[in-house]
Design a protein around this motif. Structure first.
Motif, PDB file in Angstrom:
ATOM      1  N   HIS A   1       2.875  -6.047  -8.199  1.00 16.69           N
ATOM      2  CA  HIS A   1       3.503  -6.732  -7.069  1.00 16.69           C
ATOM      3  C   HIS A   1       4.902  -7.225  -7.391  1.00 16.69           C
ATOM      4  O   HIS A   1       5.537  -7.885  -6.574  1.00 16.69           O
ATOM      5  CB  HIS A   1       2.623  -7.900  -6.631  1.00 16.69           C
ATOM      6  CG  HIS A   1       1.170  -7.577  -6.726  1.00 16.69           C
ATOM      7  ND1 HIS A   1       0.597  -6.589  -5.949  1.00 16.69           N
ATOM      8  CD2 HIS A   1       0.187  -8.035  -7.536  1.00 16.69           C
ATOM      9  CE1 HIS A   1      -0.693  -6.484  -6.261  1.00 16.69           C
ATOM     10  NE2 HIS A   1      -0.959  -7.335  -7.227  1.00 16.69           N
TER      11      HIS A   1
ATOM     12  N   GLN B   1      -2.740  -5.842   7.736  1.00 15.35           N
ATOM     13  CA  GLN B   1      -2.645  -4.806   6.704  1.00 15.35           C
ATOM     14  C   GLN B   1      -1.943  -3.577   7.255  1.00 15.35           C
ATOM     15  O   GLN B   1      -1.827  -3.401   8.468  1.00 15.35           O
ATOM     16  CB  GLN B   1      -4.031  -4.435   6.176  1.00 15.35           C
ATOM     17  CG  GLN B   1      -5.109  -4.228   7.223  1.00 15.35           C
ATOM     18  CD  GLN B   1      -4.960  -2.957   8.025  1.00 15.35           C
ATOM     19  OE1 GLN B   1      -4.838  -1.872   7.477  1.00 15.35           O
ATOM     20  NE2 GLN B   1      -4.961  -3.085   9.352  1.00 15.35           N
ATOM     21  N   TYR B   2      -1.453  -2.739   6.344  1.00 16.27           N
ATOM     22  CA  TYR B   2      -0.921  -1.421   6.694  1.00 16.27           C
ATOM     23  C   TYR B   2      -1.793  -0.339   6.057  1.00 16.27           C
ATOM     24  O   TYR B   2      -2.273   0.548   6.731  1.00 16.27           O
ATOM     25  CB  TYR B   2       0.532  -1.282   6.248  1.00 16.27           C
ATOM     26  CG  TYR B   2       1.097   0.090   6.575  1.00 16.27           C
ATOM     27  CD1 TYR B   2       1.412   0.430   7.889  1.00 16.27           C
ATOM     28  CD2 TYR B   2       1.281   1.055   5.593  1.00 16.27           C
ATOM     29  CE1 TYR B   2       1.900   1.691   8.206  1.00 16.27           C
ATOM     30  CE2 TYR B   2       1.772   2.315   5.894  1.00 16.27           C
ATOM     31  CZ  TYR B   2       2.075   2.629   7.202  1.00 16.27           C
ATOM     32  OH  TYR B   2       2.547   3.875   7.516  1.00 16.27           O
ATOM     33  N   SER B   3      -1.982  -0.403   4.742  1.00 15.26           N
ATOM     34  CA  SER B   3      -2.989   0.394   4.034  1.00 15.26           C
ATOM     35  C   SER B   3      -2.647   1.861   3.822  1.00 15.26           C
ATOM     36  O   SER B   3      -3.443   2.604   3.238  1.00 15.26           O
ATOM     37  CB  SER B   3      -4.359   0.308   4.742  1.00 15.26           C
ATOM     38  OG  SER B   3      -4.785  -1.027   4.883  1.00 15.26           O
TER      39      SER B   3
ATOM     40  N   SER C   1       1.825   2.740   0.151  1.00 21.78           N
ATOM     41  CA  SER C   1       2.482   1.556   0.704  1.00 21.78           C
ATOM     42  C   SER C   1       2.047   0.313  -0.050  1.00 21.78           C
ATOM     43  O   SER C   1       1.054   0.311  -0.775  1.00 21.78           O
ATOM     44  CB  SER C   1       2.132   1.396   2.184  1.00 21.78           C
ATOM     45  OG  SER C   1       0.757   1.088   2.338  1.00 21.78           O
ATOM     46  N   GLN C   2       2.793  -0.776   0.117  1.00 24.27           N
ATOM     47  CA  GLN C   2       2.398  -2.072  -0.420  1.00 24.27           C
ATOM     48  C   GLN C   2       2.816  -3.172   0.551  1.00 24.27           C
ATOM     49  O   GLN C   2       3.964  -3.214   0.989  1.00 24.27           O
ATOM     50  CB  GLN C   2       3.047  -2.333  -1.779  1.00 24.27           C
ATOM     51  CG  GLN C   2       2.383  -1.631  -2.943  1.00 24.27           C
ATOM     52  CD  GLN C   2       2.968  -2.066  -4.269  1.00 24.27           C
ATOM     53  OE1 GLN C   2       3.955  -1.494  -4.725  1.00 24.27           O
ATOM     54  NE2 GLN C   2       2.374  -3.077  -4.889  1.00 24.27           N
ATOM     55  N   GLN C   3       1.877  -4.022   0.895  1.00 25.70           N
ATOM     56  CA  GLN C   3       2.162  -5.223   1.667  1.00 25.70           C
ATOM     57  C   GLN C   3       1.995  -6.466   0.803  1.00 25.70           C
ATOM     58  O   GLN C   3       2.555  -7.510   1.103  1.00 25.70           O
ATOM     59  CB  GLN C   3       1.216  -5.312   2.876  1.00 25.70           C
ATOM     60  CG  GLN C   3       1.324  -4.148   3.840  1.00 25.70           C
ATOM     61  CD  GLN C   3       2.699  -4.040   4.470  1.00 25.70           C
ATOM     62  OE1 GLN C   3       3.243  -5.018   4.953  1.00 25.70           O
ATOM     63  NE2 GLN C   3       3.268  -2.843   4.448  1.00 25.70           N
TER      64      GLN C   3
ATOM     65  N   ASP D   1      -4.222  -5.450  -0.097  1.00 26.86           N
ATOM     66  CA  ASP D   1      -3.939  -4.029  -0.309  1.00 26.86           C
ATOM     67  C   ASP D   1      -5.159  -3.360  -0.925  1.00 26.86           C
ATOM     68  O   ASP D   1      -5.577  -3.720  -2.038  1.00 26.86           O
ATOM     69  CB  ASP D   1      -2.743  -3.850  -1.252  1.00 26.86           C
ATOM     70  CG  ASP D   1      -1.412  -3.919  -0.531  1.00 26.86           C
ATOM     71  OD1 ASP D   1      -1.407  -3.864   0.712  1.00 26.86           O
ATOM     72  OD2 ASP D   1      -0.373  -4.022  -1.215  1.00 26.86           O
TER      73      ASP D   1
ATOM     74  N   THR E   1      -3.120   2.271  -1.781  1.00 27.84           N
ATOM     75  CA  THR E   1      -1.794   1.664  -1.768  1.00 27.84           C
ATOM     76  C   THR E   1      -1.114   1.850  -3.120  1.00 27.84           C
ATOM     77  O   THR E   1      -1.723   2.294  -4.092  1.00 27.84           O
ATOM     78  CB  THR E   1      -1.873   0.172  -1.393  1.00 27.84           C
ATOM     79  OG1 THR E   1      -2.750  -0.508  -2.298  1.00 27.84           O
ATOM     80  CG2 THR E   1      -2.401   0.008   0.026  1.00 27.84           C
TER      81      THR E   1
ATOM     82  N   GLU F   1      -3.815   5.189  -6.208  1.00 27.12           N
ATOM     83  CA  GLU F   1      -3.121   5.595  -4.983  1.00 27.12           C
ATOM     84  C   GLU F   1      -3.718   6.858  -4.367  1.00 27.12           C
ATOM     85  O   GLU F   1      -3.836   6.967  -3.148  1.00 27.12           O
ATOM     86  CB  GLU F   1      -1.643   5.806  -5.292  1.00 27.12           C
ATOM     87  CG  GLU F   1      -0.814   6.214  -4.083  1.00 27.12           C
ATOM     88  CD  GLU F   1       0.672   6.243  -4.379  1.00 27.12           C
ATOM     89  OE1 GLU F   1       1.394   7.007  -3.721  1.00 27.12           O
ATOM     90  OE2 GLU F   1       1.113   5.493  -5.276  1.00 27.12           O
TER      91      GLU F   1
ATOM     92  N   GLU G   1     -10.113   2.991   2.554  1.00 20.38           N
ATOM     93  CA  GLU G   1      -9.228   1.941   3.049  1.00 20.38           C
ATOM     94  C   GLU G   1      -9.972   0.944   3.941  1.00 20.38           C
ATOM     95  O   GLU G   1      -9.786  -0.277   3.832  1.00 20.38           O
ATOM     96  CB  GLU G   1      -8.057   2.551   3.832  1.00 20.38           C
ATOM     97  CG  GLU G   1      -7.173   3.491   3.028  1.00 20.38           C
ATOM     98  CD  GLU G   1      -7.585   4.950   3.156  1.00 20.38           C
ATOM     99  OE1 GLU G   1      -6.698   5.803   3.210  1.00 20.38           O
ATOM    100  OE2 GLU G   1      -8.800   5.219   3.227  1.00 20.38           O
TER     101      GLU G   1
END
Length: 750
Positions: free
Chosen positions: A410, A523-525, A529-531, A562, A566, A574, A585
Motif C-alpha cells: 500500500h 470497492q473497485y476490485s 487495481s488498488q483502492q 482489496d 488486486t 493478482e 473477488e
C-alpha cells in the motif's frame, strides 16, 4: 433490585448521557458537508500539473494558472526563467485561450491546441497553431478542419497529423505546405495513424504514428475495422448541453466495438518515404487476429520498434523494423504465465543502446535491462516486491529511476538503481510517492501524501535531498479539520480460506465503540487495481475520499477492502482470478462483510456495498453470492456479462467465450435469482465503454426473476456520468439509497 445496584446503574446512565451530549456538541461544532460541494470539487487539493521536462536540461515548461501562457521554470530554483508563449503577445494569428501544447524536439516551435473536442477517453480533435518561439509568429497548422494526434519530426521542420482517418504532412520549410499521405481512411472502415476504440481504451494510446530519427520517413499502424461489428448509442435533446438537433427525434452514434470473441480490427504497419512519396507495408510477423499496441521511433533512422501481441496477450514481441527495406528483426520475446499486464507497455523504455522491459515473469514486476540488440544485461529488483512505475534511465550514468511497493503493498517509494547494483531509496516518508524527473535527471519533483495528509510537493536533488517545498496544501488540511473529517485507518484480517486481506475504515467523527453503526463498503476490485493505498487518493470520488467523509457524517462507517485480483502483491495474488472474473473477488467482499459483522460496533444487519464499473459488477456479484449479508447495494455503470464487453480487456483475463464458456457464465445475469438486498442500478445512456445494454439485459432478468430493484438512467452521459448537475444528483441517489435501506432499523446500543 437492590438500592446499591440502582445507584450504580443510575451513575452509568448519567455518564452515558453526558458522553452522548458531549459527542453531540462535538459533532455540531463541525461544519456540515454537502454533496454539491463535493460534486463541484470544493475539497480538491492544490496540484502542480502539466510539468513538461525539457530534455537534457534542468528546465521544464508549464501552463500558467490562468491558461494564457506557457512558462519555463528551473527545477533547481523553482523560479521562472522564460515565457515561451503568451496569448497576448503573438504576431499574425491571435487566440484568446488554448487547451494544450506540444513543443518541437529542439524547442524552436510549439504546437498550440485550441477548440478541443473529445472523441473517446484519451483521443480528441483540436485546431492547432504553429508558434515560432523566436519571432512570436502564430499561424494555423491547417485550414482543412480540426486535427488529431499531431507529431513533430525530430528536426522540428515537419508535423504529421490525422484528419478523417487519414494522415497529412505539413512542411514548415516550404511555407507550411500540406500534403495528404494516405487516402484510404474512412469512418468505421479504415483508420491510419490513430487507434480504433478498443485499442485506445485498453492499450492506453491515442497515437499510432511516428517519424524515423532523421525525419525522412513516416511510420504508422493501420486499423482495418471494416469487419468489426457496430454498437449504436442513442442521443436525446437532454440538457447541459442541449442537443437541439434531437429535439423531436433522437439521433444515434454507431461505432465499431468488438465484443469478447468477436472480430477485431486487422492491424498492419506502414512507412512513407517523404522525398519519394513511396508507401510500403512493413514486414512484421503477426497473426491476423494479433495486436500492435505500440510503434516507436529510435535514434537510428533505419530502425523503428513495433510491439506485437497475440490475441491471448501472454506473448509480447519487440521487433526492430527498417522503414525503408521493411525487414524486421525480433529483439525481445516476452512470454509470461496467463497475461502480460497492460502497464508493461507504458513502462518500456527505449534508449540509444538499451531497452528497459518490466516483467512479472519471476512472480513480481521487475525490470530487465537489455542492450539495443536484445541481449539481457541486468535485472533490477529482488523479486520480493512489485516495481510499479518507471521514470527513466540516465544515459550518462546508466542509473535507472523507478517507483516500487518495496515497504508494503500500500506504499510507494522512489528508488534509483546504479550500474554497480547498488539501490538507493530517494524518498523518506511512508505513504504514496510519485516523481517527475528533470530532463538531465539531476532533480525531481516529488509528490507525497498518505491516508490523512493532502499532497505535498517538494523539489529534490537526484539523491533525494529536499531543495524546496512547493505546495503543502495546509489550507485544505485545515478545511478538513473544520469539517470534522475522521482519520482513515488501516486494518487487516484473514478470511476463512486463510487469505490475508487489507482494508481501510472511516468512522463518524462522534464514533462511540458502545454504539452499533451501519456500514457501507466501497470497492473497485478489478485486475491489478488498488483502492487500499496509503494515499490521499484513496477513497471514493477523489478529493481525499470526501464522499466517504460525507457518508460518515450521515452516521455510516465506510470500509474498503482489496480482495484477490488486486495489485501490489505480486503476480500470484493478482492473477488468481484468471478465467473466472468475479468469483474470488465477490467471495472476498462477502468475507470482508462477515468479518465486519463480528466487530462490536458494527450493526451486522445493516451492511451495504457499492462500486462503479468493475466495482459495480462486483457489487452485483457480491449481492448474488448466495449469502444474504448485504442489506443494500448500488451498482454504477456495471458490466453484467463479460460477453458484452470488449475483446482486449475481457480476453486478457478470460480468453474468449468459446474457450471459456464456464468462466463467462459466472456473471450477475446468471446469478439474478440469488440477488439479495435492495439494489439500485445507475447507468449513463451514452456510455461508450460499458454499454447500457448491460443494465438493460440485467434489469430484464431481474424482472423475470421477480426481484425488486430501482434503476436510474442518465441522459446523454458517458461512463463517467457527469455534466451540469448530474454528479451531484448521482451522489445524492447513492446516499439516500443507503439512508433509506440501512439506517431505518439501525440499533444504537448503549
Amino acid at each position: 433490585m437492590k438500592s446499591i445496584e440502582i445507584i450504580i446503574l443510575m451513575k452509568k446512565i448519567i455518564i452515558m448521557c453526558i458522553a452522548l451530549v458531549m459527542a453531540s456538541s462535538t459533532l455540531s461544532a463541525y461544519e456540515k458537508m454537502n454533496l454539491k460541494d463535493i460534486a463541484e470539487g470544493q475539497f480538491a487539493a492544490q496540484r502542480i500539473d502539466g510539468i513538461n521536462p525539457i530534455k537534457g536540461t534542468d528546465q521544464y515548461a508549464q501552463l500558467s494558472r490562468d491558461g494564457k501562457q506557457i512558462v519555463q521554470y528551473s527545477f533547481k530554483t523553482g523560479k521562472q526563467t522564460a515565457v515561451l508563449f503568451d496569448v497576448n503577445n503573438t504576431q499574425g494569428e491571435r487566440v484568446d485561450q488554448f487547451d494544450g501544447y506540444i513543443m518541437s524536439p529542439d524547442g524552436r516551435y510549439i504546437l498550440i491546441a485550441t477548440q478541443r473536442q473529445a472523441v473517446y477517453r484519451r483521443s480528441f480533435k483540436a485546431v492547432y497553431y504553429i508558434y515560432t518561439v523566436q519571432s512570436k509568429k502564430l499561424e494555423r497548422l491547417s485550414d482543412g478542419g480540426p486535427q488529431q494526434a499531431p507529431v513533430w519530426s525530430p528536426d522540428g521542420n515537419s508535423v504529421a497529423f490525422v484528419r478523417d482517418n487519414n494522415i497529412f504532412l505539413v512542411k514548415l520549410l516550404y511555407g507550411n505546405s500540406e500534403s495528404q499521405v494516405t487516402k484510404d481512411g474512412k469512418f468505421n472502415e479504415v483508420i491510419n495513424g490513430i487507434p480504433d476504440w478498443v485499442n485506445e481504451e485498453e492499450f492506453g494510446l491515442s497515437r499510432a504514428l511516428t517519424f524515423n530519427a532523421d525525419g525522412t520517413m513516416l511510420c504508422w499502424i493501420k486499423y482495418d475495422e471494416s469487419k468489426v461489428k457496430q454498437y449504436s448509442l442513442q442521443f436525446f435533446k437532454g440538457s447541459n448541453p442541449e442537443r437541439m438537433e434531437n429535439a423531436t427525434y433522437p439521433s444515434t452514434y454507431s461505432y465499431k466495438y468488438p465484443k469478447a470473441g468477436e472480430e477485431n480490427s486487422i492491424v498492419s504497419a506502414w512507412s512513407f518515404d517523404i522525398k519519394s512519396r513511396r508507401t510500403q507495408q512493413l514486414n512484421v510477423p503477426l497473426a491476423e487476429d494479433g495486436y500492435m499496441p505500440r510503434i516507436l521511433s529510435t535514434e537510428d533512422p533505419d530502425k523503428i520498434v513495433i510491439f506485437t501481441m497475440n490475441r491471448h496477450q501472454d506473448v509480447l514481441n519487440l521487433y526492430s523494423v527498417n522503414p525503408r527495406s521493411t525487414v524486421s528483426k525480433l529483439l525481445i520475446k516476452e512470454s509470461v504465465p496467463k497475461y502480460v499486464k497492460e502497464e508493461t507497455l507504458d513502462n518500456i523504455r527505449l534508449g540509444k543502446d538499451y531497452i528497459l522491459l518490466p516483467s512479472d515473469r519471476d512472480g513480481f514486476m521487475q525490470l530487465y535491462l537489455y542492450s539495443g540488440t536484445g541481449t539481457l544485461k541486468r535485472k533490477i529488483g529482488d523479486g520480493k516486491f512489485d516495481i510499479t512505475n518507471v521514470y527513466g534511465v540516465d544515459e550518462k550514468t546508466g542509473d535507472v529511476y523507478y517507483q516500487a511497493a518495496a515497504l508494503n503493498a500500500h506504499d510507494r517509494q522512489i528508488y534509483v538503481s546504479h550500474t554497480n547494483g547498488k539501490v538507493e531509496r530517494l524518498t523518506n516518508q511512508e505513504g504514496w510517492n510519485t516523481a517527475i524527473f528533470s530532463g538531465d535527471y539531476q532533480y525531481f519533483v516529488n509528490t507525497w501524501s498518505d491516508y490523512n495528509t493532502p499532497y505535498v510537493y517538494t523539489t529534490r536533488k537526484n539523491d533525494g535531498k529536499i531543495i524546496a517545498t512547493n505546495v503543502d496544501n495546509h489550507e485544505l488540511k485545515a478545511k478538513t479539520q473544520q469539517y470534522g473529517w475522521s482519520k482513515r485507518e488501516a486494518f487487516s484480517f484473514t478470511t476463512s480460506e486463510g487469505i490475508k486481506l487489507d482494508g481501510w475504515i472511516v468512522k463518524p467523527a462522534d464514533f462511540s465503540a458502545s454504539k452499533k453503526y451501519p456500514v457501507i463498503m466501497y470497492q473497485y476490485s478489478g485486475p491489478g487495481s488498488q483502492q487500499v493505498v496509503n494515499s490521499w487518493n484513496a477513497g471514493a470520488m477523489g478529493q481525499g475520499g470526501a464522499f466517504d467523509q460525507y457518508l460518515a457524517q450521515q452516521g455510516f462507517i465506510v470500509v474498503c477492502v482489496d480482495g484477490r485480483g488486486t495489485g501490489g502483491r505480486g503476480a500470484n495474488f493478482e492473477k488468481s482470478t484468471y478465467l473466472k472474473l468475479g468469483d474470488l473477488e465477490s467471495k472476498d467482499q462477502v468475507e470482508a462483510a462477515s468479518y465486519l459483522a463480528t466487530l462490536p460496533y458494527v450493526d451486522k444487519d445493516n451492511i451495504g456495498i457499492w462500486g462503479w464499473s468493475f466495482g459495480g459488477f462486483n457489487t452485483l456479484m457480491s449481492m448474488s453470492n448466495g449469502k444474504s449479508i448485504f442489506k443494500a447495494g448500488v451498482a454504477v455503470a456495471p458490466p453484467t456479462d463479460w460477453r458484452f464487453y470488449d475483446t482486449i480487456y475481457t480476453e486478457r483475463y478470460m480468453r474468449t467465450p468459446k474457450e471459456n464458456s464456464q468462466g463467462y457464465d459466472v456473471n450477475p445475469i446468471q446469478r439474478a435469482n440469488n440477488l439479495s438486498g435492495a439494489l439500485l442500478i445507475c447507468h449513463g445512456m451514452a456510455d461508450d465503454n460499458v454499454h447500457p445494454q448491460n443494465a438493460f439485459e440485467y434489469s430484464e432478468v431481474l424482472v423475470q426473476a421477480d426481484k425488486d430493484f430501482k434503476e436510474i438512467y442518465y441522459t446523454n452521459r458517458n461512463h463517467s456520468i457527469f455534466g451540469g448537475n448530474t454528479r451531484n444528483h448521482l451522489l445524492r441517489q447513492i446516499t439516500e439509497w443507503f439512508i433509506t435501506h440501512l439506517k431505518n432499523k439501525t440499533i444504537l446500543g448503549l
